[in-house]
Design a protein around this motif. Structure first.
Motif, PDB file in Angstrom:
ATOM      1  N   ASN A 220      -1.546 -21.107  -1.181  1.00  0.00           N
ATOM      2  CA  ASN A 220      -2.577 -21.546  -2.129  1.00  0.00           C
ATOM      3  C   ASN A 220      -3.425 -20.380  -2.642  1.00  0.00           C
ATOM      4  N   GLY A 221      -3.006 -19.156  -2.308  1.00  0.00           N
ATOM      5  CA  GLY A 221      -3.652 -17.973  -2.868  1.00  0.00           C
ATOM      6  C   GLY A 221      -4.849 -17.467  -2.110  1.00  0.00           C
ATOM      7  N   SER A 222      -5.051 -17.929  -0.880  1.00  0.00           N
ATOM      8  CA  SER A 222      -6.234 -17.522  -0.126  1.00  0.00           C
ATOM      9  C   SER A 222      -6.072 -16.205   0.617  1.00  0.00           C
ATOM     10  N   CYS A 223      -4.854 -15.723   0.786  1.00  0.00           N
ATOM     11  CA  CYS A 223      -4.602 -14.510   1.561  1.00  0.00           C
ATOM     12  C   CYS A 223      -4.217 -13.344   0.649  1.00  0.00           C
ATOM     13  N   PRO A 224      -4.517 -12.118   1.075  1.00  0.00           N
ATOM     14  CA  PRO A 224      -4.155 -10.956   0.257  1.00  0.00           C
ATOM     15  C   PRO A 224      -2.644 -10.806   0.121  1.00  0.00           C
ATOM     16  N   LEU A 225      -2.244 -10.150  -0.960  1.00  0.00           N
ATOM     17  CA  LEU A 225      -0.848  -9.775  -1.120  1.00  0.00           C
ATOM     18  C   LEU A 225      -0.546  -8.628  -0.178  1.00  0.00           C
ATOM     19  N   MET A 226       0.602  -8.682   0.499  1.00  0.00           N
ATOM     20  CA  MET A 226       0.985  -7.606   1.397  1.00  0.00           C
ATOM     21  C   MET A 226       1.458  -6.387   0.594  1.00  0.00           C
ATOM     22  N   PRO A 227       1.284  -5.164   1.128  1.00  0.00           N
ATOM     23  CA  PRO A 227       1.720  -3.969   0.399  1.00  0.00           C
ATOM     24  C   PRO A 227       3.189  -4.009  -0.010  1.00  0.00           C
ATOM     25  N   GLU A 228       4.043  -4.575   0.827  1.00  0.00           N
ATOM     26  CA  GLU A 228       5.456  -4.684   0.462  1.00  0.00           C
ATOM     27  C   GLU A 228       5.623  -5.543  -0.791  1.00  0.00           C
ATOM     28  N   GLU A 229       4.889  -6.657  -0.862  1.00  0.00           N
ATOM     29  CA  GLU A 229       4.981  -7.530  -2.030  1.00  0.00           C
ATOM     30  C   GLU A 229       4.477  -6.828  -3.288  1.00  0.00           C
ATOM     31  N   VAL A 230       3.395  -6.062  -3.155  1.00  0.00           N
ATOM     32  CA  VAL A 230       2.864  -5.339  -4.310  1.00  0.00           C
ATOM     33  C   VAL A 230       3.881  -4.323  -4.808  1.00  0.00           C
ATOM     34  N   GLY A 231       4.560  -3.635  -3.878  1.00  0.00           N
ATOM     35  CA  GLY A 231       5.595  -2.686  -4.278  1.00  0.00           C
ATOM     36  C   GLY A 231       6.714  -3.347  -5.063  1.00  0.00           C
ATOM     37  N   LEU A 232       7.136  -4.520  -4.634  1.00  0.00           N
ATOM     38  CA  LEU A 232       8.205  -5.237  -5.341  1.00  0.00           C
ATOM     39  C   LEU A 232       7.729  -5.732  -6.709  1.00  0.00           C
ATOM     40  N   LEU A 233       6.461  -6.128  -6.804  1.00  0.00           N
ATOM     41  CA  LEU A 233       5.923  -6.561  -8.097  1.00  0.00           C
ATOM     42  C   LEU A 233       5.865  -5.394  -9.084  1.00  0.00           C
ATOM     43  N   LEU A 234       5.439  -4.235  -8.605  1.00  0.00           N
ATOM     44  CA  LEU A 234       5.370  -3.067  -9.488  1.00  0.00           C
ATOM     45  C   LEU A 234       6.768  -2.638  -9.924  1.00  0.00           C
ATOM     46  N   ARG A 235       7.723  -2.762  -9.029  1.00  0.00           N
ATOM     47  CA  ARG A 235       9.100  -2.411  -9.408  1.00  0.00           C
ATOM     48  C   ARG A 235       9.637  -3.388 -10.451  1.00  0.00           C
ATOM     49  N   ALA A 236       9.281  -4.672 -10.301  1.00  0.00           N
ATOM     50  CA  ALA A 236       9.714  -5.658 -11.299  1.00  0.00           C
ATOM     51  C   ALA A 236       9.075  -5.395 -12.653  1.00  0.00           C
ATOM     52  N   LEU A 237       7.861  -4.825 -12.646  1.00  0.00           N
ATOM     53  CA  LEU A 237       7.201  -4.488 -13.907  1.00  0.00           C
ATOM     54  C   LEU A 237       7.836  -3.292 -14.598  1.00  0.00           C
ATOM     55  N   GLY A 238       8.660  -2.556 -13.865  1.00  0.00           N
ATOM     56  CA  GLY A 238       9.325  -1.411 -14.460  1.00  0.00           C
ATOM     57  C   GLY A 238       8.731  -0.066 -14.107  1.00  0.00           C
ATOM     58  N   TYR A 239       7.806  -0.026 -13.158  1.00  0.00           N
ATOM     59  CA  TYR A 239       7.243   1.258 -12.744  1.00  0.00           C
ATOM     60  C   TYR A 239       8.307   2.071 -12.016  1.00  0.00           C
ATOM     61  N   PRO A 240       8.542   3.314 -12.406  1.00  0.00           N
ATOM     62  CA  PRO A 240       9.551   4.131 -11.722  1.00  0.00           C
ATOM     63  C   PRO A 240       9.100   4.519 -10.323  1.00  0.00           C
ATOM     64  N   SER A 241      10.054   4.904  -9.498  1.00  0.00           N
ATOM     65  CA  SER A 241       9.740   5.227  -8.098  1.00  0.00           C
ATOM     66  C   SER A 241       8.873   6.467  -7.952  1.00  0.00           C
ATOM     67  N   LYS A 242       8.816   7.313  -8.982  1.00  0.00           N
ATOM     68  CA  LYS A 242       7.994   8.528  -8.906  1.00  0.00           C
ATOM     69  C   LYS A 242       6.557   8.284  -9.369  1.00  0.00           C
ATOM     70  N   THR A 243       6.200   7.037  -9.668  1.00  0.00           N
ATOM     71  CA  THR A 243       4.832   6.717 -10.096  1.00  0.00           C
ATOM     72  C   THR A 243       3.838   7.118  -9.015  1.00  0.00           C
ATOM     73  N   ILE A 244       2.750   7.765  -9.422  1.00  0.00           N
ATOM     74  CA  ILE A 244       1.689   8.133  -8.486  1.00  0.00           C
ATOM     75  C   ILE A 244       0.789   6.922  -8.269  1.00  0.00           C
ATOM     76  N   ILE A 245       0.675   6.486  -7.019  1.00  0.00           N
ATOM     77  CA  ILE A 245      -0.167   5.353  -6.660  1.00  0.00           C
ATOM     78  C   ILE A 245      -1.254   5.849  -5.728  1.00  0.00           C
ATOM     79  N   TYR A 246      -2.495   5.634  -6.126  1.00  0.00           N
ATOM     80  CA  TYR A 246      -3.617   6.022  -5.274  1.00  0.00           C
ATOM     81  C   TYR A 246      -4.011   4.830  -4.410  1.00  0.00           C
ATOM     82  N   LEU A 247      -3.993   5.023  -3.105  1.00  0.00           N
ATOM     83  CA  LEU A 247      -4.327   3.971  -2.149  1.00  0.00           C
ATOM     84  C   LEU A 247      -5.823   4.011  -1.867  1.00  0.00           C
ATOM     85  N   ALA A 248      -6.552   3.036  -2.373  1.00  0.00           N
ATOM     86  CA  ALA A 248      -7.996   2.948  -2.155  1.00  0.00           C
ATOM     87  C   ALA A 248      -8.276   2.128  -0.898  1.00  0.00           C
ATOM     88  N   GLY A 249      -9.481   2.260  -0.396  1.00  0.00           N
ATOM     89  CA  GLY A 249      -9.856   1.531   0.811  1.00  0.00           C
ATOM     90  C   GLY A 249      -9.979   2.477   1.984  1.00  0.00           C
TER      91      GLY A 249
END
Length: 555
Positions: A220-249
């Motif tokens: 129901n959307g109450s829990c955060p997305l896991m980092p693995e899921e975010v990686g798969l979403l970004l790959r589906a969007l077409g971001y190449p594997s060499k994309t620089i991702i800054y990890l905040a927090g």
């Protein structure tokens, strides 16, 4: 003390108003709040603010609003008691550890009277008795050292000539406990989350059962997305594997183990430790007195006489064989911060070093905030949690919307994302083309007006900091008034802005003048000479892996 609830003002539980002196209101009920602060104010408001980076920023805005409504003088609040009493650098006061005091006072001088401390006679009394837009987006500026290093990190991220994306996981222990997401971990972190959830229930913050179905909460959307899921979403969007991702927090609950799948998909996953040298980070916290290290100590061995006495008290014969020797404790098991969960029912008090690290995290969050606001794209792992408090990603989204409404900010609907992952859960790394098109359509729509309006409807009831429009928007005199757009509940979502105030026009002109001067200096200056360890860090972003306290060498 004044009960603010009687006046319909909301004070969050982490703000404690200690002293409000003299008389608060005039006897004339018809007297209105003045447009400018009166010299004869109704006493002083002094407060201590407890909580993390997000709660501190939101609470300061509320304090300024209350001071204005009561025509009271605001004393610079103290930020988190640990910054003053737990061995943090003597170089800074509590507020100036994170923010610029002079900027805060100067920009609000026409709105509310602000002083740095209570008068001496009131300090003694206290010992015995033991607008908001301008506040959030102009007056609350980090101290210059933090701003300089934050912008330097942005420059290093863009040195390769390609854009970068900022990602904040939103995996915080209190958040996971509040929403009942313990079962998503299936390890010792589950016990830690449940312990914290039991505390929140006991305090009355949660009116729910201790054990809940985490998977239904996730759907129901109450829990955060896991980092693995975010990686798969970004790959589906077409971001190449060499994309620089800054990890905040400043701290991701669950540690580096959760980030391994994301690192496998995007090798250029970096954070502040990758971009900054140890010297640069230590300079921000200032000189600190040495503290005893948190050394892991094995229990003292029993003497021969103690073993004999224990044997005599073991009961009637025949007696069982003595237990086998204890399993050796390996180096990677000596973190010790969560070992108590297996042996005790009560969480131990934080050590002096842990208190100091909590204060340091405020600075690391400030650096991450600057980088995330300046990022070419932002992907929040968790925001709009419905708890009433703004989260880190929500603050960044609001700041980006205020500064650059056209910035590329994803606003995923976690309920929709969970439904999409349920479709391809057994084959996430090789999804069908239709699935990838559905993901791309949803996330691209979150960048458009649909995502904008949804953010407004979800954020507005809880905090304007996550969506500061239309209150904090204005138009320059040469632009015509835009048409008002209302949501389904009749609330104005966008449009109908008034002309920008004069102080903002002056500030914008001053900023443009400073930018011209800086660009002229840059043309004359040579390339910045980084420290050797900073050069090594920025030249090999793909090869560095940040090992935190939970790193397991067997992974």
């Amino acid at each position: 003390t004044l009960l603010f609830q009687e006046w319909g003002l909301r004070l969050y539980q982490h703000i404690y108003i200690f002293s409000l002196y003299k008389k608060f209101f005039s006897d004339d009920d018809d007297e209105k709040c003045p447009l400018v602060p009166d010299e004869n104010t109704n006493g002083f408001i002094y407060a201590k603010i407890f909580g993390g980076f997000e709660k501190i920023r939101s609470s300061i805005c509320d304090l300024v609003t209350i001071s204005r409504l009561l025509n009271a003088t605001l004393v610079i609040p103290e930020i988190q008691q640990s910054t003053r009493s737990k061995g943090v650098s003597y170089k800074f006061k509590s507020f100036s550890y994170l923010y610029d005091e002079e900027q805060f006072i100067m920009l609000l001088k026409n709105d509310v009277n602000i002083v740095k401390s209570l008068p001496e006679y009131l300090k003694a009394a206290r010992r015995r008795s033991e607008l908001r837009c301008r506040v959030a987006f102009h007056a609350l500026q980090f101290r210059p050292e933090i701003q300089i290093l934050g912008l330097r990190m942005v420059e290093r991220l863009r040195a390769s000539g390609q854009p970068f994306l900022a990602y904040h996981p939103g995996l915080v222990r209190d958040t996971l406990a509040y929403h009942g997401c313990a079962e998503l971990f299936q390890d010792v972190h589950t016990e830690l989350i449940q312990y914290r959830r039991a505390q929140l229930i006991k305090q009355g913050i949660i009116n729910d059962e201790l054990s809940v179905d985490s998977h239904s909460r996730r759907e129901n959307g109450s829990c955060p997305l896991m980092p693995e899921e975010v990686g798969l979403l970004l790959r589906a969007l077409g971001y190449p594997s060499k994309t620089i991702i800054y990890l905040a927090g400043s701290k991701t609950f669950g540690g580096q183990r959760l980030l391994i799948p994301l690192r496998a998909l995007f090798g250029n996953l970096v954070d502040r430790t990758t971009l900054c040298s140890k010297t640069e980070l230590s300079d921000l916290v200032g000189p600190e007195a040495p503290l005893p290290a948190d050394i892991f100590r094995l229990p003292l061995p029993k003497s021969e006489q103690q073993l004999i006495d224990q044997w005599k008290k073991a009961g009637p014969r025949p007696r069982p064989l003595p237990p086998p020797p204890d399993r050796p404790i390996y180096q990677h098991e000596k973190e010790g911060w969560y070992a108590w969960i297996l042996e005790k029912d009560k969480e131990p008090d934080p050590s002096p070093m842990e208190h100091r690290m909590q204060a340091h995290r405020l600075i690391w969050d400030a650096l991450d905030y600057i980088v995330s606001v300046e990022a070419d794209a932002l992907f929040p792992g968790f925001n709009n949690d419905g708890s009433g408090w703004p989260d880190f990603s929500g603050l960044v989204i609001g700041q980006r919307l205020y500064e650059r409404a056209s910035s590329r900010t994803y606003r995923p609907d976690r309920k929709t994302i969970a439904a999409l992952f349920n479709i391809t859960r057994d084959d996430m790394y090789h999804p069908k083309r239709d699935w990838m098109l559905s993901v791309k359509e949803h996330l691209n729509r979150s960048l458009s007006e649909d995502g904008f309006f949804r953010q407004s409807l979800l954020s507005k009831p809880n905090s304007f900091l996550s969506h500061p429009l239309p209150e904090c928007s204005c138009r320059i005199p040469s632009v015509e008034t835009t048409k008002q757009i209302k949501g389904k509940d009749g609330r104005i979502v966008f449009g109908g802005e008034e002309e920008c105030p004069k102080w903002m026009e002056l500030a914008r002109a001053e900023g443009a003048r400073n930018d011209d001067m800086e660009s002229a200096e840059d043309d004359n200056d040579t390339v910045e000479q980084l420290e050797p360890d900073a050069v090594d860090a920025t030249s090999s972003l793909t090869s560095l892996i940040d090992h935190d306290e939970e790193w397991d060498p067997n992974d």
